[in-house]
Design a protein around this motif. Structure first.
Motif, PDB file in Angstrom:
ATOM      1  N   UNK A 173       0.861  -1.185   0.000  1.00  0.00           N
ATOM      2  CA  UNK A 173       0.000   0.000   0.000  1.00  0.00           C
ATOM      3  C   UNK A 173       0.891   1.226   0.000  1.00  0.00           C
ATOM      4  N   UNK A 174       0.598   2.160  -0.891  1.00  0.00           N
ATOM      5  CA  UNK A 174       1.364   3.402  -0.999  1.00  0.00           C
ATOM      6  C   UNK A 174       0.658   4.483  -0.200  1.00  0.00           C
ATOM      7  N   UNK A 175       1.304   4.930   0.858  1.00  0.00           N
ATOM      8  CA  UNK A 175       0.766   6.002   1.689  1.00  0.00           C
ATOM      9  C   UNK A 175       1.280   7.320   1.125  1.00  0.00           C
ATOM     10  N   UNK A 176       0.462   7.974   0.312  1.00  0.00           N
ATOM     11  CA  UNK A 176       0.891   9.168  -0.414  1.00  0.00           C
ATOM     12  C   UNK A 176       0.829  10.434   0.415  1.00  0.00           C
ATOM     13  N   UNK A 177       0.255  10.392   1.593  1.00  0.00           N
ATOM     14  CA  UNK A 177       0.269  11.561   2.459  1.00  0.00           C
ATOM     15  C   UNK A 177      -0.614  12.671   1.940  1.00  0.00           C
ATOM     16  N   UNK A 178       0.006  13.828   1.606  1.00  0.00           N
ATOM     17  CA  UNK A 178      -0.735  15.018   1.204  1.00  0.00           C
ATOM     18  C   UNK A 178      -1.107  15.031  -0.268  1.00  0.00           C
ATOM     19  N   UNK A 179      -0.707  14.014  -1.022  1.00  0.00           N
ATOM     20  CA  UNK A 179      -1.036  13.994  -2.442  1.00  0.00           C
ATOM     21  C   UNK A 179      -2.531  13.745  -2.600  1.00  0.00           C
ATOM     22  N   UNK A 180      -3.240  14.506  -3.420  1.00  0.00           N
ATOM     23  CA  UNK A 180      -4.674  14.266  -3.599  1.00  0.00           C
ATOM     24  C   UNK A 180      -4.939  12.912  -4.231  1.00  0.00           C
ATOM     25  N   UNK A 181      -6.129  12.398  -3.946  1.00  0.00           N
ATOM     26  CA  UNK A 181      -6.476  11.069  -4.445  1.00  0.00           C
ATOM     27  C   UNK A 181      -6.631  11.054  -5.958  1.00  0.00           C
ATOM     28  N   UNK A 182      -7.145  12.134  -6.523  1.00  0.00           N
ATOM     29  CA  UNK A 182      -7.351  12.194  -7.966  1.00  0.00           C
ATOM     30  C   UNK A 182      -6.123  12.764  -8.665  1.00  0.00           C
ATOM     31  N   UNK A 183      -5.900  12.284  -9.877  1.00  0.00           N
ATOM     32  CA  UNK A 183      -4.801  12.813 -10.679  1.00  0.00           C
ATOM     33  C   UNK A 183      -5.163  14.199 -11.185  1.00  0.00           C
ATOM     34  N   UNK A 184      -4.199  15.107 -11.123  1.00  0.00           N
ATOM     35  CA  UNK A 184      -4.397  16.475 -11.551  1.00  0.00           C
ATOM     36  C   UNK A 184      -3.342  16.853 -12.564  1.00  0.00           C
ATOM     37  N   UNK A 185      -3.636  17.868 -13.346  1.00  0.00           N
ATOM     38  CA  UNK A 185      -2.716  18.339 -14.361  1.00  0.00           C
ATOM     39  C   UNK A 185      -3.001  19.774 -14.730  1.00  0.00           C
ATOM     40  N   UNK A 186      -1.995  20.431 -15.300  1.00  0.00           N
ATOM     41  CA  UNK A 186      -2.129  21.816 -15.750  1.00  0.00           C
ATOM     42  C   UNK A 186      -2.737  21.814 -17.145  1.00  0.00           C
ATOM     43  N   UNK A 187      -3.830  22.518 -17.291  1.00  0.00           N
ATOM     44  CA  UNK A 187      -4.525  22.614 -18.573  1.00  0.00           C
ATOM     45  C   UNK A 187      -4.212  23.956 -19.211  1.00  0.00           C
ATOM     46  N   UNK A 188      -3.938  23.942 -20.499  1.00  0.00           N
ATOM     47  CA  UNK A 188      -3.644  25.147 -21.263  1.00  0.00           C
ATOM     48  C   UNK A 188      -4.750  25.339 -22.298  1.00  0.00           C
ATOM     49  N   UNK A 189      -5.339  26.522 -22.287  1.00  0.00           N
ATOM     50  CA  UNK A 189      -6.397  26.846 -23.240  1.00  0.00           C
ATOM     51  C   UNK A 189      -6.066  28.140 -23.975  1.00  0.00           C
ATOM     52  N   UNK A 190      -6.514  28.216 -25.194  1.00  0.00           N
ATOM     53  CA  UNK A 190      -6.333  29.404 -26.030  1.00  0.00           C
ATOM     54  C   UNK A 190      -7.686  30.088 -26.153  1.00  0.00           C
ATOM     55  N   UNK A 191      -7.727  31.344 -25.785  1.00  0.00           N
ATOM     56  CA  UNK A 191      -8.969  32.117 -25.783  1.00  0.00           C
ATOM     57  C   UNK A 191      -8.848  33.270 -26.763  1.00  0.00           C
ATOM     58  N   UNK A 192      -9.857  33.428 -27.582  1.00  0.00           N
ATOM     59  CA  UNK A 192      -9.882  34.496 -28.572  1.00  0.00           C
ATOM     60  C   UNK A 192     -11.283  35.102 -28.583  1.00  0.00           C
ATOM     61  N   UNK A 193     -11.370  36.358 -28.227  1.00  0.00           N
ATOM     62  CA  UNK A 193     -12.643  37.099 -28.231  1.00  0.00           C
ATOM     63  C   UNK A 193     -13.699  36.380 -27.374  1.00  0.00           C
ATOM     64  N   UNK A 194     -13.325  36.090 -26.163  1.00  0.00           N
ATOM     65  CA  UNK A 194     -14.233  35.484 -25.182  1.00  0.00           C
ATOM     66  C   UNK A 194     -14.707  34.095 -25.584  1.00  0.00           C
ATOM     67  N   UNK A 195     -13.963  33.417 -26.420  1.00  0.00           N
ATOM     68  CA  UNK A 195     -14.307  32.052 -26.826  1.00  0.00           C
ATOM     69  C   UNK A 195     -13.060  31.180 -26.747  1.00  0.00           C
ATOM     70  N   UNK A 196     -13.232  29.966 -26.266  1.00  0.00           N
ATOM     71  CA  UNK A 196     -12.129  29.006 -26.185  1.00  0.00           C
ATOM     72  C   UNK A 196     -11.988  28.322 -27.539  1.00  0.00           C
TER      73      UNK A 196
END
Length: 642
Positions: A241-264
């Motif tokens: 069993x891996x005791x991850x401590x403070x790591x959140x249970x769900x996988x997370x990632x940085x998302x990059x979006x391009x926005x132009x004139x209030x539209x993704x």
């Protein structure tokens, strides 16, 4: 399972055949009735009958009556006497208990002197030495054969029961030991499998008996470096069993979006966990990726706070990076299973590729920062200082902003020069433009100090340069525009360096380090307009008629000379002495050339422009109907003027 072994703590009470012995009965009869000579059966029966007819409360009433007859002084004296008797009995009992305790303590001092000494009285300690009294059984009375057989049977039964209980306990311990061995074997096999995969397995700093796996990055900031160590616990049936401590249970990632004139219009792919999420390796990878993504977003937020002057804004979980007036980049930390599609989304593959490129770039830059930390840590430390050296922000957003800004300026300049070339081609003017995008990024020289990846990232962190060059209509006329964008703060931004080579106007040079696109457009347009004016003035200069009037060619056409080059004005004088003027106007939308006559006003030596009915005007626009070229227009204007 066999019953547990029970050990009795109370001594066995032996039941006697008779409740009391005969001597005791005789002593009791003598004390109660006197001698046997005075005891008879008739007397006993009379005593029994008298006890039956006797009132049980009569003695108490008689005692109360005698107590009431006593006066107060007698009652006090009697109470004192009774109290003295009670105290005497208590003291006697205490003395007898003390003597018994001293006796037992002295007897036990033969075998346990230290324990027995604690319960001995001070007088006994001085009077008798320790271990001076001992007890032993001398010539015990013989026991009958029946008692010996009973004792032997009981002893044999106890031994058999003890053996059975011991056997059951050994069997249970053996089965439990087999289970523990299997669980430990499975646990250590999984630990070895983790180590064989390349992960670092070590002891936990605060738990010396527990193992842990180092999945974090040692060169990260302390807040994330300390969280990169997880305990390897043994679960049920030896499962790791891996005791991850403070790591959140769900996988997370940085998302990059391009926005132009209030539209993704573009979105990057968020890193997803492995399909087999039950294996220990996939859980370690998920913990490592999530910790890396959290550190990445943390460093992006740190850098974004110092880029507020560049238009970068931050919110609780969002970073907005402006690219142009209509386009911006959004970075946020989300769960991998979150619905990335939102309202007002118009996704395109081109902008998805841009978002993915930015997403990969920020991760490469963070890894490069970790390598630089390792390089600095392996070198000699700097001298000690009273103030703690601050940890600088990593360059993650600045190179990307510089690249996008540089690319935006390149696209704008390409568009502008393309529009200008189409205008000139519609007028029949030949020109050639050449663009070298990102000329600062060339072939990487071989180096044994750093790897190719680090060298490439180092080039990406350096200022970006691109060059645009073009040849104009007149011989040996050219210009060059060099675009330079620096990711360092300060100076941060894009600057243009324009150089021109005009043989007709050698002293004309543009200003250095132009920062506005409008000024660059005006400078390039002005150089092209000067070149067009020079080409008109140099047309057929070798075929002038020496005998003709000043400024007149042999063929009878006018010879145009540049009078006000910076205004695009040319002058010519016909055979009648009348001055003619030609004005050239150039923009990225059109080229306009107009000619008209000049009259001389009274009191002014120079001619003043006055529009006449013989005015000629020609405008060239890209995409319009075919029109005469500029050379044809100049020839027609010269002939009409003649």
């Amino acid at each position: 399972m066999a019953e547990s072994f029970k050990l009795p703590l109370r001594p066995i009470i032996e039941k006697r055949d008779r409740p009391d012995s005969l001597p005791r009965d005789i002593a009791q009869i003598n004390a109660q009735w006197g001698s046997f000579r005075e005891l008879s059966e008739a007397g006993l029966r009379e005593k029994i009958e008298a006890d039956k007819r006797k009132d049980q409360w009569a003695e108490e009433d008689e005692a109360d009556t005698r107590a009431a007859e006593l006066d107060d002084s007698d009652r006090k004296e009697q109470l004192y006497k009774r109290r003295a008797e009670i105290i005497q009995y208590a003291l006697q009992a205490h003395m007898e208990a003390s003597f018994a305790l001293d006796f037992v303590s002295l007897l036990l001092s033969k075998h346990n002197p230290r324990q027995a000494e604690t319960s001995m009285s001070p007088f006994l300690k001085t009077a008798a030495p320790l271990g001076s009294l001992n007890a032993d059984v001398v010539n015990p009375p013989p026991r009958p054969d029946s008692a010996l057989r009973d004792i032997k049977s009981v002893s044999r039964g106890w031994r058999l029961q003890s053996f059975n209980n011991a056997a059951n306990k050994l069997l249970n311990a053996g089965s439990r030991l087999d289970t523990e061995v299997a669980a430990e074997t499975g646990y250590w096999n999984e630990v070895l499998a983790v180590k064989e995969k390349g992960w670092k397995v070590c002891r936990l700093p605060r738990e010396g008996q527990a193992l842990g796996v180092q999945y974090g990055f040692l060169e990260a900031t302390p807040i994330f470096r300390d969280r990169g160590l997880a305990a390897l616990r043994r679960g049920e049936e030896g499962r790791l069993v891996l005791d991850k401590g403070l790591i959140p249970r769900k996988a997370q990632g940085v998302r990059v979006r391009v926005k132009c004139r209030d539209r993704i219009i573009g979105c990057s792919e968020v890193c997803r966990p492995a399909q087999d999420a039950e294996t220990i390796e996939s859980r370690i990878l998920q913990a490592r990726d999530t910790l890396f993504e959290e550190e990445l977003f943390h460093e992006v937020m740190r850098e974004a706070r110092i880029l507020g002057s560049q238009g970068v804004t931050t919110r609780q979980n969002l970073v907005c990076v402006p690219v142009s007036e209509e386009q911006e980049i959004l970075l946020d930390l989300v769960d991998w299973d979150q619905d990335h599609a939102s309202a007002g989304t118009a996704i395109s593959s081109e902008h998805n590729a841009l978002a993915d490129a930015i997403s990969h770039s920020i991760r490469i830059l963070l890894t490069y920062a970790h390598r630089q930390n390792l390089r600095r840590r392996t070198q000699y430390p700097p001298p000690l200082a009273p103030k703690r050296r601050p940890v600088p922000e990593y360059q993650i957003l600045r190179p990307i902003m510089a690249y996008l800004q540089h690319k935006s300026h390149i696209q704008w300049l390409e568009t502008f020069i393309g529009d200008l070339r189409r205008v000139l081609e519609s007028a029949g003017i030949g020109c050639d433009f050449k663009a070298t995008d990102f000329s600062s990024i060339g072939v990487l020289p071989p180096s044994h100090v750093v790897s190719k990846v680090e060298a490439l990232v180092g080039v990406f962190l350096a200022p970006f340069e691109s060059t645009f060059s073009g040849t104009l209509t007149t011989p040996q006329s050219s210009f060059q525009v060099r675009i330079r964008t620096s990711p360092v703060v300060p100076p941060f931004g894009t600057f243009y360096d324009i150089s021109a080579h005009l043989p007709q106007f050698p002293d004309v040079q543009p200003p250095s380090r132009i920062g506005l696109q409008e000024e660059v457009a005006e400078a390039v347009t002005h150089f092209v307009m000067l070149d067009i004016a020079s080409s008109i003035s140099l047309r057929n200069t070798q075929s002038r008629d020496a005998s003709g009037g000043p400024g007149q060619q042999a063929t009878g056409q006018l010879a145009w000379e540049v009078a006000y080059p910076h205004h695009g004005e040319l002058l010519a004088v016909d055979s009648g002495g009348q001055s003619k003027k030609m004005k050239v106007n150039l923009s990225r939308e059109e080229l306009t050339v107009e000619t008209y006559s000049l009259i001389r006003a009274d009191g002014f030596p120079n001619p003043v422009a006055a529009r006449s009915s013989t005015l000629l005007t020609q405008t060239w626009k890209p995409g319009s109907e075919p029109q005469p070229s500029l050379a044809d227009f100049v020839t027609r204007a010269s002939q009409a003027s003649a």
